[in-house]
Scaffold this motif. Sequence first.
Motif, mmCIF file in Angstrom:
data_model
loop_
_atom_site.group_PDB
_atom_site.id
_atom_site.type_symbol
_atom_site.label_atom_id
_atom_site.label_comp_id
_atom_site.label_asym_id
_atom_site.label_seq_id
_atom_site.Cartn_x
_atom_site.Cartn_y
_atom_site.Cartn_z
ATOM 1 N N PHE A 102 36.825 -75.502 24.441
ATOM 2 C CA PHE A 102 36.648 -75.332 25.880
ATOM 3 C C PHE A 102 37.738 -76.069 26.658
ATOM 4 O O PHE A 102 38.374 -75.511 27.545
ATOM 5 C CB PHE A 102 35.260 -75.840 26.297
ATOM 6 C CG PHE A 102 35.075 -75.951 27.781
ATOM 7 C CD1 PHE A 102 34.788 -74.834 28.545
ATOM 8 C CD2 PHE A 102 35.191 -77.183 28.410
ATOM 9 C CE1 PHE A 102 34.620 -74.936 29.921
ATOM 10 C CE2 PHE A 102 35.026 -77.289 29.788
ATOM 11 C CZ PHE A 102 34.744 -76.168 30.540
ATOM 12 N N PHE A 103 37.967 -77.338 26.308
ATOM 13 C CA PHE A 103 38.959 -78.133 27.026
ATOM 14 C C PHE A 103 40.385 -77.671 26.748
ATOM 15 O O PHE A 103 41.241 -77.738 27.630
ATOM 16 C CB PHE A 103 38.801 -79.623 26.709
ATOM 17 C CG PHE A 103 37.653 -80.252 27.442
ATOM 18 C CD1 PHE A 103 37.695 -80.399 28.818
ATOM 19 C CD2 PHE A 103 36.535 -80.685 26.760
ATOM 20 C CE1 PHE A 103 36.636 -80.968 29.510
ATOM 21 C CE2 PHE A 103 35.476 -81.266 27.436
ATOM 22 C CZ PHE A 103 35.519 -81.406 28.821
ATOM 23 N N ILE A 104 40.641 -77.196 25.547
ATOM 24 C CA ILE A 104 41.972 -76.656 25.237
ATOM 25 C C ILE A 104 42.223 -75.416 26.086
ATOM 26 O O ILE A 104 43.282 -75.269 26.703
ATOM 27 C CB ILE A 104 42.121 -76.354 23.727
ATOM 28 C CG1 ILE A 104 42.153 -77.664 22.936
ATOM 29 C CG2 ILE A 104 43.375 -75.531 23.456
ATOM 30 C CD1 ILE A 104 42.023 -77.491 21.430
ATOM 31 N N ASN A 105 41.235 -74.536 26.159
ATOM 32 C CA ASN A 105 41.361 -73.329 26.998
ATOM 33 C C ASN A 105 41.502 -73.689 28.470
ATOM 34 O O ASN A 105 42.310 -73.102 29.189
ATOM 35 C CB ASN A 105 40.168 -72.400 26.809
ATOM 36 C CG ASN A 105 40.198 -71.688 25.478
ATOM 37 O OD1 ASN A 105 41.251 -71.501 24.883
ATOM 38 N ND2 ASN A 105 39.038 -71.301 25.002
ATOM 39 N N LYS A 106 40.708 -74.656 28.915
ATOM 40 C CA LYS A 106 40.742 -75.073 30.314
ATOM 41 C C LYS A 106 42.108 -75.645 30.694
ATOM 42 O O LYS A 106 42.549 -75.501 31.826
ATOM 43 C CB LYS A 106 39.642 -76.102 30.567
ATOM 44 C CG LYS A 106 39.467 -76.480 32.004
ATOM 45 C CD LYS A 106 38.267 -77.361 32.204
ATOM 46 C CE LYS A 106 38.183 -77.717 33.663
ATOM 47 N NZ LYS A 106 36.856 -77.802 34.146
ATOM 48 N N ASP A 165 34.239 -88.529 29.221
ATOM 49 C CA ASP A 165 34.115 -87.209 29.837
ATOM 50 C C ASP A 165 33.834 -86.136 28.796
ATOM 51 O O ASP A 165 33.047 -85.233 29.017
ATOM 52 C CB ASP A 165 35.383 -86.845 30.614
ATOM 53 C CG ASP A 165 35.613 -87.744 31.815
ATOM 54 O OD1 ASP A 165 34.638 -88.341 32.317
ATOM 55 O OD2 ASP A 165 36.769 -87.848 32.244
ATOM 56 N N PHE A 166 34.479 -86.253 27.659
ATOM 57 C CA PHE A 166 34.307 -85.269 26.590
ATOM 58 C C PHE A 166 32.876 -85.266 26.065
ATOM 59 O O PHE A 166 32.251 -84.216 25.933
ATOM 60 C CB PHE A 166 35.276 -85.565 25.446
ATOM 61 C CG PHE A 166 35.188 -84.584 24.318
ATOM 62 C CD1 PHE A 166 35.822 -83.351 24.402
ATOM 63 C CD2 PHE A 166 34.484 -84.887 23.165
ATOM 64 C CE1 PHE A 166 35.739 -82.435 23.357
ATOM 65 C CE2 PHE A 166 34.402 -83.981 22.114
ATOM 66 C CZ PHE A 166 35.033 -82.756 22.214
ATOM 67 N N PHE A 167 32.346 -86.450 25.774
ATOM 68 C CA PHE A 167 31.020 -86.515 25.161
ATOM 69 C C PHE A 167 29.888 -86.497 26.179
ATOM 70 O O PHE A 167 28.853 -85.888 25.939
ATOM 71 C CB PHE A 167 30.899 -87.756 24.274
ATOM 72 C CG PHE A 167 31.660 -87.624 22.993
ATOM 73 C CD1 PHE A 167 31.192 -86.815 21.966
ATOM 74 C CD2 PHE A 167 32.870 -88.269 22.815
ATOM 75 C CE1 PHE A 167 31.890 -86.658 20.794
ATOM 76 C CE2 PHE A 167 33.587 -88.129 21.628
ATOM 77 C CZ PHE A 167 33.097 -87.321 20.625
ATOM 78 N N TYR A 168 30.070 -87.127 27.319
ATOM 79 C CA TYR A 168 28.984 -87.206 28.288
ATOM 80 C C TYR A 168 28.929 -85.971 29.183
ATOM 81 O O TYR A 168 27.893 -85.356 29.333
ATOM 82 C CB TYR A 168 29.117 -88.468 29.139
ATOM 83 C CG TYR A 168 27.981 -88.636 30.108
ATOM 84 C CD1 TYR A 168 26.714 -88.991 29.646
ATOM 85 C CD2 TYR A 168 28.153 -88.431 31.465
ATOM 86 C CE1 TYR A 168 25.653 -89.133 30.524
ATOM 87 C CE2 TYR A 168 27.105 -88.573 32.346
ATOM 88 C CZ TYR A 168 25.860 -88.927 31.876
ATOM 89 O OH TYR A 168 24.805 -89.055 32.752
#
Length: 105
Positions: A16-20, A67-70
């Motif tokens: 998700f974060f890579i795409n974002k 941010d990633f985990f929470y």
Amino acid sequence: MEKFIDYDEVINRLGFFINKSNLSPRALSLKLGRSESYIKRFLNKKVELKISALLDILEVLEITPFDFFYLGKEYNKDDKNMLDMFNSLSSDNKRTILELMKKLK
């Protein structure tokens, strides 16, 4: 009840974060000094991602582990900035902001 994050969720969030970030696996691999196939292998769950590699990736993506985990997929830079500003306020000012937000609902 709290939801625990499993390995699949970690990889899903990472995707998700890579795409974002609008980075292709190739662009990410170049920033990390890794091969593109390495990135694709862990995204496809063919190899397990090491914690050190995860932290390196998060750094490139400019995402903190918190941010990633929470926050996960709910992450939004504007929301994060607003939360940081809110946390720096005095207790009285926090109460004022919360009252204002309730009125704006």
